[in-house]
Design an enzyme around this catalytic site. Structure first.
Site, PDB file in Angstrom:
ATOM      1  N   SER A 229      55.907   7.311  -6.827  1.00 59.96           N
ATOM      2  CA  SER A 229      55.341   6.051  -7.276  1.00 59.96           C
ATOM      3  C   SER A 229      56.380   5.154  -7.935  1.00 59.96           C
ATOM      4  O   SER A 229      57.341   4.738  -7.291  1.00 59.96           O
ATOM      5  CB  SER A 229      54.154   6.345  -8.180  1.00 59.96           C
ATOM      6  OG  SER A 229      53.261   5.271  -8.178  1.00 59.96           O
ATOM      7  N   ASP A 467      46.030   4.841  -0.273  1.00 60.67           N
ATOM      8  CA  ASP A 467      46.598   4.916  -1.616  1.00 60.67           C
ATOM      9  C   ASP A 467      46.113   3.719  -2.427  1.00 60.67           C
ATOM     10  O   ASP A 467      46.386   2.577  -2.067  1.00 60.67           O
ATOM     11  CB  ASP A 467      48.124   4.910  -1.533  1.00 60.67           C
ATOM     12  CG  ASP A 467      48.799   5.214  -2.866  1.00 60.67           C
ATOM     13  OD1 ASP A 467      48.254   4.811  -3.913  1.00 60.67           O
ATOM     14  OD2 ASP A 467      49.864   5.840  -2.847  1.00 60.67           O
ATOM     15  N   HIS A 495      46.660   8.875  -4.341  1.00 61.50           N
ATOM     16  CA  HIS A 495      47.991   8.370  -4.663  1.00 61.50           C
ATOM     17  C   HIS A 495      49.021   9.480  -4.561  1.00 61.50           C
ATOM     18  O   HIS A 495      48.898  10.492  -5.236  1.00 61.50           O
ATOM     19  CB  HIS A 495      47.968   7.788  -6.074  1.00 61.50           C
ATOM     20  CG  HIS A 495      49.240   7.152  -6.499  1.00 61.50           C
ATOM     21  ND1 HIS A 495      49.982   6.329  -5.687  1.00 61.50           N
ATOM     22  CD2 HIS A 495      49.938   7.231  -7.664  1.00 61.50           C
ATOM     23  CE1 HIS A 495      51.051   5.910  -6.329  1.00 61.50           C
ATOM     24  NE2 HIS A 495      51.055   6.453  -7.525  1.00 61.50           N
TER      25      HIS A 495
END
Length: 527
Positions: A229, A467, A495
């Site tokens: 991320s 996501d 995610h």
């Protein structure tokens, strides 16, 4: 998403479930907090490369429990000014359990996620068994985070008031905006006062330079790296600064602020993120109403009818809690923004969908406990009211150092209307995300041009089609933008994708990091 007062802030970019470690584990591994060191002697020239050479030194690893080794690395406070002192960076290493093939640095995301917790709690939160067998896996707390020289703002009770207090007025109203500005200004002032000069030096470029210092201290000519991320953005910045030092990089859940042609202040990012969470919420609602065991392992779904009807019911639950907050046993009130945070927490990973079903059931019955448990997980708050780390404070410090914010009520409401039009259920809680940063006491760092990193080693970019936090389009765009980027697609919700039980994704990542083989054709898609 928002913090639970209704003050909107961007979603922190990590999968919170990955970061769950007990207080006992943390105490055993981390011991005493980080110390800020002062640089003495003559200043080196104003040159990041010279500073890196000056600070580079062999790492003194010490045993810190359960076969782990820990160390502190000294880094410059300001990479462009040698007179300002230095900071401490905390590292932790899980040594390869089998034949060692290399060293892999990992970052869990954030900004504000602790790599020390990530690896120290259980290395298998960070990598699967194959990589843990063949790589020394190293986690680090970026500057401002955790056991490195930290950002400090509030104590636990102050954080409770800031994160869980309910502001007067409807979100976006004049009364709400005035109260939010006051609360945000007080928080920002506390961060500046208690953190000191570091508050101006927690930008991503500085962290990337720290990362290269760590590489040098490890004696590695090139860096192998796995970022989740926000960690993908950190890795991208590193690749732009030091392309010749990029070994094999994996970016999972790509955060690409250039994908809409703008920078960190681009309003499209907030809109896309809100749309992503609304879209994943729809997928949850559909699964719940259909009675899927993925969402309803036992009992019945508290929503009914079509998916559209279910989304309307979720909005009604939020509106009802906004009008009549629910009091928990510890005295806190559950408002709609706290409930929205709980929903967001559950959408990061489909394994949390049953908890969301339970939360909706209990809220409808007047019990906020299950919703608070989700929101507390998001905010890093323990059941006893303590905060496991400073992730929320570090997140704000990094975000606001790199985003100018917006204080104009007219501009804020205009942006909010756009977000809410495209994300009618959760968009309301993504709006006004620029308000806090408008109160922040630091100058905004320059935002970099799109990174292409010619000459870098191969970079594997993983995107999940569902996501909610980092839209799939970001991964597609980043893989094209990077000269050596390769896209790996996971079809599914949640995610990030690696090390979560998908054998297709796991084998592709393991093979890439161990051999350099990049998936292509049908192998670049995991259904």
């Amino acid at each position: 998403m928002t913090d639970p007062t209704g003050r909107a802030v961007p979603v922190r970019f990590w999968t919170p479930a990955r970061l769950a470690v007990t207080a006992a584990i943390l105490v055993g591994i981390l011991g005493i907090g980080a110390i800020v060191y002062v640089v003495t002697g003559p200043a080196a020239e104003d040159d990041p490369a010279a500073l890196s050479r000056r600070f580079s030194t062999a790492i003194d690893w010490q045993a810190c429990g359960d076969g782990l080794r820990c160390a502190d690395v000294d880094a410059p406070l300001d990479w462009h000014d040698t007179t300002t002192g230095s900071i401490s960076l905390k590292l932790i290493k899980h040594t390869a359990t089998g034949t060692r093939e290399g060293t892999l640095l990992v970052n869990p995301g954030g900004p504000g996620g602790s790599g020390v917790d990530f690896v120290g709690g259980d290395v298998h939160q960070a990598v699967d068994p194959a990589l843990a067998e063949h790589f020394d896996v190293i986690g680090f707390d970026p500057r401002g985070v955790g056991e490195s020289s930290p950002v400090r703002c509030y104590g636990a009770k102050e954080m409770d008031r800031y994160l869980y207090g309910i502001l007067p007025g409807a979100i976006g109203s004049a009364k709400w905006l005035a109260a939010s500005r006051r609360a945000d200004a007080d928080f920002a002032a506390a961060c500046a006062d208690r953190t000191g000069p570091l508050i101006s030096h927690v930008d991503t470029e500085s962290v990337a330079r720290d990362l290269d210092l760590i590489r040098s201290d490890l004696g590695e000519k090139k860096l192998d790296y796995l970022g989740y991320s926000y960690g993908t953005y950190l890795g991208t910045i590193y690749a732009g600064l030091f392309p010749e030092r990029v070994g094999r990089f994996v970016f999972d859940g790509a955060d690409n602020p250039w994908s809409d042609g703008g920078g960190s202040t681009d309003d499209e990012g907030a809109t896309d993120q809100a749309v992503g969470f609304d879209g994943d919420l729809r997928n949850y609602v559909a699964a719940c109403i259909a009675g899927s065991r993925e969402a309803v392992p036992q009992g019945s779904c508290p929503l009914a009818g079509s998916t559209d009807a279910g989304m309307t019911q979720v909005k009604s639950i939020l509106d009802r809690v906004a009008a009549s907050p629910l009091r928990a046993k510890d005295g806190r009130l559950l408002g709609d923004a706290t409930l929205a945070t709980a929903i967001a927490e559950a959408l990061y990973d489909t394994t949390s969908w049953p908890r969301l079903t339970t939360a909706f059931r209990h809220v409808q019955a007047g019990d906020p406990a299950a919703a608070f448990a989700l929101a507390d997980d998001y905010n890093g708050r323990s059941p006893k009211g303590r905060y496991y780390d400073n992730s929320a404070e570090a997140f704000d410090a990094v975000t606001c150092l790199e985003s100018p914010g917006e204080d104009s009520a007219t501009a804020l409401r205009k942006d909010a209307a756009k977000i809410q039009a495209e994300a009618p259920v959760l968009g309301k809680y993504q709006a006004y995300s620029d308000l806090l940063c408008a109160q922040w006491p630091t100058e905004v760092a320059d935002f970099p041009e799109p990174v292409r990193a010619p000459g870098a080693g191969s970079i594997l970019v993983i995107g999940s089609t569902g996501d909610p936090a980092t839209p799939y389009a970001d991964a597609v765009a980043l893989a094209k933008q990077l000269k050596t980027g390769h896209l790996l697609t996971r079809v599914g919700d949640g995610h990030t994708a690696y090390d979560l039980g998908d054998s297709c994704i796991d084998s592709a990542v393991d093979s890439f990091l161990r051999t350099g083989a990049t998936p292509a054709g049908a192998a670049a898609r995991c259904d």
